[in-house]
Write an enzyme that holds these catalytic residues in place. Structure first.
Site, mmCIF file in Angstrom:
data_model
loop_
_atom_site.group_PDB
_atom_site.id
_atom_site.type_symbol
_atom_site.label_atom_id
_atom_site.label_comp_id
_atom_site.label_asym_id
_atom_site.label_seq_id
_atom_site.Cartn_x
_atom_site.Cartn_y
_atom_site.Cartn_z
ATOM 1 N N PHE A 1 0.857 -1.176 0.000
ATOM 2 C CA PHE A 1 0.000 0.000 0.000
ATOM 3 C C PHE A 1 0.893 1.226 0.000
ATOM 4 O O PHE A 1 1.675 1.432 0.939
ATOM 5 C CB PHE A 1 -0.897 -0.030 1.242
ATOM 6 C CG PHE A 1 -2.044 0.944 1.197
ATOM 7 C CD1 PHE A 1 -3.064 0.800 0.267
ATOM 8 C CD2 PHE A 1 -2.107 2.006 2.085
ATOM 9 C CE1 PHE A 1 -4.137 1.692 0.235
ATOM 10 C CE2 PHE A 1 -3.173 2.894 2.059
ATOM 11 C CZ PHE A 1 -4.189 2.749 1.130
ATOM 12 N N GLY A 2 0.816 2.014 -1.053
ATOM 13 C CA GLY A 2 1.690 3.184 -1.191
ATOM 14 C C GLY A 2 0.985 4.442 -0.746
ATOM 15 O O GLY A 2 0.210 5.035 -1.496
ATOM 16 N N LEU A 3 1.238 4.830 0.501
ATOM 17 C CA LEU A 3 0.580 6.010 1.064
ATOM 18 C C LEU A 3 1.614 7.096 1.378
ATOM 19 O O LEU A 3 1.542 8.213 0.870
ATOM 20 C CB LEU A 3 -0.169 5.587 2.332
ATOM 21 C CG LEU A 3 -0.741 6.698 3.203
ATOM 22 C CD1 LEU A 3 -1.850 7.421 2.473
ATOM 23 C CD2 LEU A 3 -1.287 6.126 4.508
ATOM 24 N N HIS B 1 20.113 -8.887 29.895
ATOM 25 C CA HIS B 1 21.114 -9.685 29.183
ATOM 26 C C HIS B 1 22.534 -9.122 29.299
ATOM 27 O O HIS B 1 23.488 -9.757 28.836
ATOM 28 C CB HIS B 1 20.746 -9.805 27.700
ATOM 29 C CG HIS B 1 19.701 -10.836 27.423
ATOM 30 N ND1 HIS B 1 18.401 -10.707 27.837
ATOM 31 C CD2 HIS B 1 19.757 -12.025 26.769
ATOM 32 C CE1 HIS B 1 17.699 -11.767 27.454
ATOM 33 N NE2 HIS B 1 18.496 -12.587 26.816
ATOM 34 N N GLU C 1 2.342 3.433 11.212
ATOM 35 C CA GLU C 1 0.892 3.304 11.382
ATOM 36 C C GLU C 1 0.354 4.380 12.331
ATOM 37 O O GLU C 1 -0.566 4.153 13.103
ATOM 38 C CB GLU C 1 0.577 1.897 11.932
ATOM 39 C CG GLU C 1 -0.758 1.347 11.498
ATOM 40 C CD GLU C 1 -0.738 0.587 10.173
ATOM 41 O OE1 GLU C 1 0.342 0.145 9.726
ATOM 42 O OE2 GLU C 1 -1.814 0.461 9.571
#
Lengths: 397, 262
Positions: A133-135, A353, A378
């Site tokens: 999807f090219g937005l 860690h 998003e």
């Protein structure tokens, strides 16, 4: 797209049996097939075709779509559940699925013509091809209304002529990418604002160029490209939905996508817990496992608390979505919360860690690198806060 | 006519869990979650492939086990694509050994009706691997065991058995019992569609009396073997570290020879 469960999912705090089976199946898949291989793909910045092929065979790309289009007859909740389990092990694989379904296939399913659905969805559902999807554009991200890419209808040939560029487009340049749905300005509204439409551009169309992959901080086994369009001609029939409705359409797509990203972020946050528990039990310092130290126990307990809470937020939003209830605010809340705690958990898991957390061969290093984008993609955290305030009726300027 | 395939599967305690024996020295089923034995997933997979290659086949999955064996064992096989299930569940079965289990399975398989019975190479808990042979014997049909490749055509089952020193190609006329190894091909993951469909597939529940089996032939009382005692495996101790100062090879050989590896 309704839930396959009559009566919906209830509050979905407890999973129905078949959703739990799906979750377990994907948990097993992620553990057995993704975990042993993904480190190398990530390190080499390679797209994991063999893993994607397996996911296709399992029907993951078709989860929320009806069987008549090759789908699994599930719903968006099921998709989110799968995204969380994948992201517990690796986010590149999860985002490839998320983008393939939410951004590749969903606009066509939701807004496409019957012909477009029959042409593209079965292969997309099988994971044989990917859609993108090219937005986003180089000069417009959160301000999606500022789109500069244009599409002019050439009435002589009945074709759209597209010019412009798009950036950060997931799944747009893989060997199995079949199309990009592009948003473009197709005219002006009476009030002078741009009229935006969505148009399918198949891969390989002359004038459509896909740049080399970006060098990214994270998500290194996922495909992200810059796209350019120079007098690209596609049939007028490639319009997705109504002309001038592109803006409204992608807002709906983004609302849903936020829940998917929230599930993915929850998975990353949970993966941080998984890795930290295992490390705290095995790594010894001063003659005992480091988990025997309260400082480590508290870190892990807090990480679990955040991951658990985050899970409840996305499940709440997804339950509303599949029940057909309003979910805009809940989706924004889930996305905002889960992405921020994913970053926190990744930072804390790295700390647990110690020096090894800074080594790329440890999954937590991947989690750390993959977490930051969740606060950006998003809809940024700032945009989410704006949306939540607006939903609460706080005056917008 | 339809090819009737029966797959025998076992519901076993999760091997990654902390497994224990109960007070009567049978498997403590409550201590850990159970699941479909992974080695039986290979059998289900091969049955599905045979079915897909055939014009008309029906796969029935049969299990003998406790109540949960349906939901957590049979359903997995059904969600992978098997057509229906048979679950033999009876309190009198508690503590059965392979002699009892093979008897019950044989009766259940006969009850279903079969052309081909497919088994895994062994269970992941008992790991005896003798059940397929016992089952074939009880059914009075040929057995072709430990296959890494299997196919059905023209009333025959054929397959390949890879041994240490030779590879055998075997064939038997149907009806027959086969067992397949973990080299026969990765088992598929159930799809969501398969999981949803499995909910609606029929599972017939049978008791010993339905199969005409006397309770004293099975269970702890009917077992041919008995466990006298069981101890938890001792914790692993640190190994011996030998520093190679020119004699490393010899010391390694001596170490292996002492334990009769060479």
């Amino acid at each position: 797209m309704t839930s396959p469960r009559p009566g919906g999912l209830g509050n979905a705090h407890r999973l129905p049996e078949e959703y739990e089976q799906l979750r377990r199946t994907v948990e097993e898949f992620a553990h057995d097939l993704v975990a042993p291989k993904i480190g190398e793909f990530y390190e080499n910045h390679e797209f994991p075709y063999e893993i994607v092929r397996e996911m296709g065979r399992m029907g993951l790309f078709g989860l929320p779509f009806p069987e008549e289009y090759g789908g699994m007859g599930g719903d968006y909740f099921a998709l989110c559940l799968v995204l969380e389990e994948l992201a517990r092990v690796d986010s590149s694989v999860a985002i490839t699925l998320e983008a393939g379904v939410s951004l590749g296939a969903m606009p066509i399913f939701r807004f496409g013509t019957e012909e477009q659905k029959r042409e593209w969805l079965p292969r997309m559902c099988a994971g044989e091809v990917l859609g993108a999807f090219g937005l986003t554009e180089p000069e417009c991200g959160s301000d999606a209304g500022g789109t500069r890419t244009t599409a002019r209808l050439d009435e002589a040939t009945d074709e759209w002529v597209i010019n412009g560029s798009k950036c950060f487009i997931t799944n747009s340049g893989t060997d199995i990418t079949a199309l990009v749905t592009v948003t473009a300005v197709t005219g002006r509204k009476p009030d002078g604002r741009p009229e935006i439409s969505a148009i399918i551009v198949p891969s390989g169309t002359p004038g459509f160029t896909v740049a080399a992959p970006y060098s990214k901080v994270g998500w290194n086994a996922s495909d992200t490209r810059e796209l350019s369009f120079a007098d690209v001609r596609v049939p007028a029939a490639n319009l997705v939905g109504e002309a001038g409705r592109g803006y409204a359409q992608f807002l709906r797509i983004l609302d849903e996508g936020r829940i998917a990203i929230a599930a993915l972020a929850t998975g990353l946050a949970q993966g941080c817990v998984d890795q930290s528990v295992s490390y705290a039990n095995t790594r010894k310092a001063f003659g005992k496992p480091i988990g025997a130290n309260q400082a480590i126990q508290f870190k892990i307990a807090d990480m679990e608390m955040r991951a658990h809470t985050s899970r409840l937020t996305w499940r709440d939003a997804a339950s509303r979505l599949v029940a057909g209830e309003p979910f805009k605010k809940e989706a924004a809340l889930a996305k905002l919360y889960s992405s921020e705690i994913a970053v926190t958990n990744a930072r804390e898991a790295t700390q647990v860690h110690g020096g090894y957390g800074f080594m790329n061969e440890y999954p937590v290093a991947r989690f750390w690198r993959d977490s930051k984008i969740l606060e950006i993609g998003e809809g940024t955290s700032e945009v989410q806060r704006m949306l939540i305030a607006r939903e609460l009726g706080v005056p917008s300027n | 006519m339809s090819l009737r395939i029966v797959v025998c599967v076992k519901y076993v305690p999760d091997a990654t869990g902390d497994r224990h024996f109960a007070e009567d020295l049978t498997t403590d089923r409550d201590a850990v979650d159970g699941l479909l034995s992974e080695l039986d997933e290979y059998a289900v997979e091969q049955a599905l492939q045979i079915s897909e290659a055939s014009d008309d086949a029906e796969i029935t999955v049969v299990t003998v086990g406790p109540e949960e064996a349906n939901k957590d064992g049979l359903r997995k096989a059904l969600s992978m694509g098997a057509d229906k299930g048979v679950h033999v569940v009876d309190d009198a079965l508690h503590g059965s050994d392979v002699m009892g289990t093979s008897l019950v399975l044989a009766k259940a398989v006969e009850h279903v009706g079969y052309d081909l019975v497919v088994c895994g190479m062994a269970s992941t808990d008992g790991t005896m691997g003798v059940l397929p042979a016992l089952l074939a014997e009880r059914l009075g049909v040929p057995q072709v065991t430990l296959l890494s490749e299997v196919a059905v055509a023209d009333g025959q089952v054929t397959g390949r058995r890879d041994g240490d020193t030779a590879t055998e190609r075997l064939a038997a006329s149907l009806p027959a019992v086969v067992s397949v190894t973990d080299q026969s091909g990765e088992a598929r993951y159930p799809s969501f569609k398969g999981i949803m469909a499995a909910k609606k597939k029929p599972v017939e529940e049978l008791q010993l009396s339905d199969l005409g089996i006397e309770a004293d032939l099975v269970g702890l009382g009917g077992a041919w073997t008995a466990v006298d005692s069981a101890d938890a495996r001792p914790a692993r101790t640190a190994g011996t570290i030998v520093k190679d100062e020119g004699e490393g090879g010899k010391q390694l050989a001596a170490f292996l020879a002492e334990r009769k590896f060479i």
